[in-house]
Write a protein that holds these residues in place. Structure first.
Motif, mmCIF file in Angstrom:
data_model
loop_
_atom_site.group_PDB
_atom_site.id
_atom_site.type_symbol
_atom_site.label_atom_id
_atom_site.label_comp_id
_atom_site.label_asym_id
_atom_site.label_seq_id
_atom_site.Cartn_x
_atom_site.Cartn_y
_atom_site.Cartn_z
ATOM 1 N N VAL A 93 0.857 -1.185 0.000
ATOM 2 C CA VAL A 93 0.000 0.000 0.000
ATOM 3 C C VAL A 93 0.889 1.230 0.000
ATOM 4 C CG1 VAL A 93 -1.719 1.298 1.313
ATOM 5 C CG2 VAL A 93 -1.764 -1.175 1.364
ATOM 6 N N ASN A 94 0.526 2.222 -0.786
ATOM 7 C CA ASN A 94 1.225 3.497 -0.713
ATOM 8 C C ASN A 94 0.632 4.249 0.476
ATOM 9 O OD1 ASN A 94 2.367 5.998 -0.923
ATOM 10 N ND2 ASN A 94 1.952 6.229 -3.099
ATOM 11 N N VAL A 95 1.300 4.170 1.628
ATOM 12 C CA VAL A 95 0.767 4.790 2.846
ATOM 13 C C VAL A 95 0.702 6.301 2.741
ATOM 14 C CG1 VAL A 95 1.484 2.881 4.330
ATOM 15 C CG2 VAL A 95 2.997 4.834 4.036
ATOM 16 N N TYR A 96 1.373 6.883 1.752
ATOM 17 C CA TYR A 96 1.380 8.332 1.581
ATOM 18 C C TYR A 96 0.187 8.831 0.768
ATOM 19 C CZ TYR A 96 5.970 7.282 3.286
ATOM 20 O OH TYR A 96 6.997 6.786 4.043
ATOM 21 N N GLU A 97 -0.726 7.934 0.396
ATOM 22 C CA GLU A 97 -1.950 8.328 -0.294
ATOM 23 C C GLU A 97 -3.137 8.421 0.664
ATOM 24 O OE1 GLU A 97 -2.687 5.614 -3.491
ATOM 25 O OE2 GLU A 97 -1.056 6.416 -4.703
ATOM 26 N N TYR A 98 -2.956 7.993 1.902
ATOM 27 C CA TYR A 98 -4.066 7.908 2.843
ATOM 28 C C TYR A 98 -3.763 8.629 4.148
ATOM 29 C CZ TYR A 98 -5.465 3.880 -0.010
ATOM 30 O OH TYR A 98 -5.823 3.058 -1.040
ATOM 31 N N HIS A 99 -4.774 9.254 4.698
ATOM 32 C CA HIS A 99 -4.702 9.706 6.087
ATOM 33 C C HIS A 99 -4.593 8.424 6.911
ATOM 34 C CE1 HIS A 99 -5.963 11.198 9.967
ATOM 35 N NE2 HIS A 99 -5.756 12.441 9.521
ATOM 36 N N PRO A 100 -3.765 8.399 7.961
ATOM 37 C CA PRO A 100 -3.577 7.150 8.705
ATOM 38 C C PRO A 100 -4.868 6.539 9.260
ATOM 39 C CG PRO A 100 -2.357 8.954 9.726
ATOM 40 C CD PRO A 100 -2.933 9.473 8.481
ATOM 41 N N GLU A 101 -5.828 7.361 9.674
ATOM 42 C CA GLU A 101 -7.086 6.807 10.173
ATOM 43 C C GLU A 101 -7.842 6.077 9.072
ATOM 44 O OE1 GLU A 101 -9.452 9.643 12.296
ATOM 45 O OE2 GLU A 101 -7.774 10.195 13.598
ATOM 46 N N LYS A 102 -7.876 6.661 7.867
ATOM 47 C CA LYS A 102 -8.559 6.021 6.733
ATOM 48 C C LYS A 102 -7.845 4.737 6.335
ATOM 49 C CE LYS A 102 -11.633 9.209 6.307
ATOM 50 N NZ LYS A 102 -12.962 8.975 6.815
ATOM 51 N N LEU A 103 -6.517 4.757 6.397
ATOM 52 C CA LEU A 103 -5.720 3.580 6.058
ATOM 53 C C LEU A 103 -6.023 2.436 7.025
ATOM 54 C CD1 LEU A 103 -3.374 2.574 4.202
ATOM 55 C CD2 LEU A 103 -1.833 3.326 5.994
ATOM 56 N N LEU A 104 -6.053 2.741 8.294
ATOM 57 C CA LEU A 104 -6.322 1.711 9.291
ATOM 58 C C LEU A 104 -7.767 1.213 9.218
ATOM 59 C CD1 LEU A 104 -4.286 3.175 12.265
ATOM 60 C CD2 LEU A 104 -3.622 1.355 10.685
ATOM 61 N N GLU A 105 -8.705 2.114 8.878
ATOM 62 C CA GLU A 105 -10.104 1.701 8.675
ATOM 63 C C GLU A 105 -10.214 0.755 7.488
ATOM 64 O OE1 GLU A 105 -12.828 4.933 8.070
ATOM 65 O OE2 GLU A 105 -12.332 5.838 9.999
ATOM 66 N N LYS A 106 -9.544 1.104 6.408
ATOM 67 C CA LYS A 106 -9.647 0.335 5.169
ATOM 68 C C LYS A 106 -9.077 -1.078 5.321
ATOM 69 C CE LYS A 106 -8.502 0.399 0.288
ATOM 70 N NZ LYS A 106 -8.060 1.172 -0.849
#
Length: 164
Positions: A23-36
């Motif tokens: 995953v490109n972690v720099y495309e997501y706010h960390p909360e959205k990333l962890l939710e997804k």
């Protein structure tokens, strides 16, 4: 254990790594990333981006904020051998001030006025950003092998404990 095989074969998929998505972690706010991805713990393989004019990592999350280093890069040692590096980061909302066009600070050389080694720093009086930089409680540990673009990121929530 996980990063080196990933670097050697980016398409690798085996049981031990099935729970670590690319995953490109720099495309997501960390909360959205962890939710997804709803992973506990939240580990991700990602490729490092760098600024166009250098080798420094670009950890900006477009429209959301950026990851700021909060600890020195330290070596990761296995046995007596250095196998990689680890950095600690915190997520800040707002915009980076050190990215070209984002800050309003300017540095000029003055020959007629000597100040701090012939360097004077002043504010240009540009408009203030509409977003303030706010530190969040989202932290990331980034594991990296020098010479590679791949990193293994561990993103987690820092829970403050109050002293009584």
């Amino acid at each position: 254990m996980y990063l080196k095989p990933k670097i050697e074969n980016p398409e690798i998929q085996f049981e031990a790594m099935a729970c670590i998505p690319d995953v490109n972690v720099y495309e997501y706010h960390p909360e959205k990333l962890l939710e997804k991805y709803q992973q506990k713990p939240a580990y991700f393989f990602t490729k490092r981006k760098t600024y166009a004019n250098g080798k420094r990592p670009n950890r900006t999350v477009q429209g959301h904020g950026y990851w700021l280093m909060i600890s020195k890069t330290v070596p990761v040692i296995a046995g007596n051998t250095e196998v990689g590096e680890k950095s600690g980061l915190v997520f800040l909302t707002g915009r980076r001030r050190d990215v070209e066009g984002h800050g309003h600070w300017q540095m000029n050389r003055k020959t007629e006025h000597v100040m701090a080694g012939n360097t004077e720093i002043f504010h240009t009086g540009g408009p203030k950003d509409d977003k303030s930089n706010t530190k969040t409680n989202r932290l990331m540990e980034e594991y990296h092998i020098p010479g590679s673009d791949w990193t293994l990121c561990w993103i987690y929530l820092f829970k403050h404990t109050s002293k009584t």
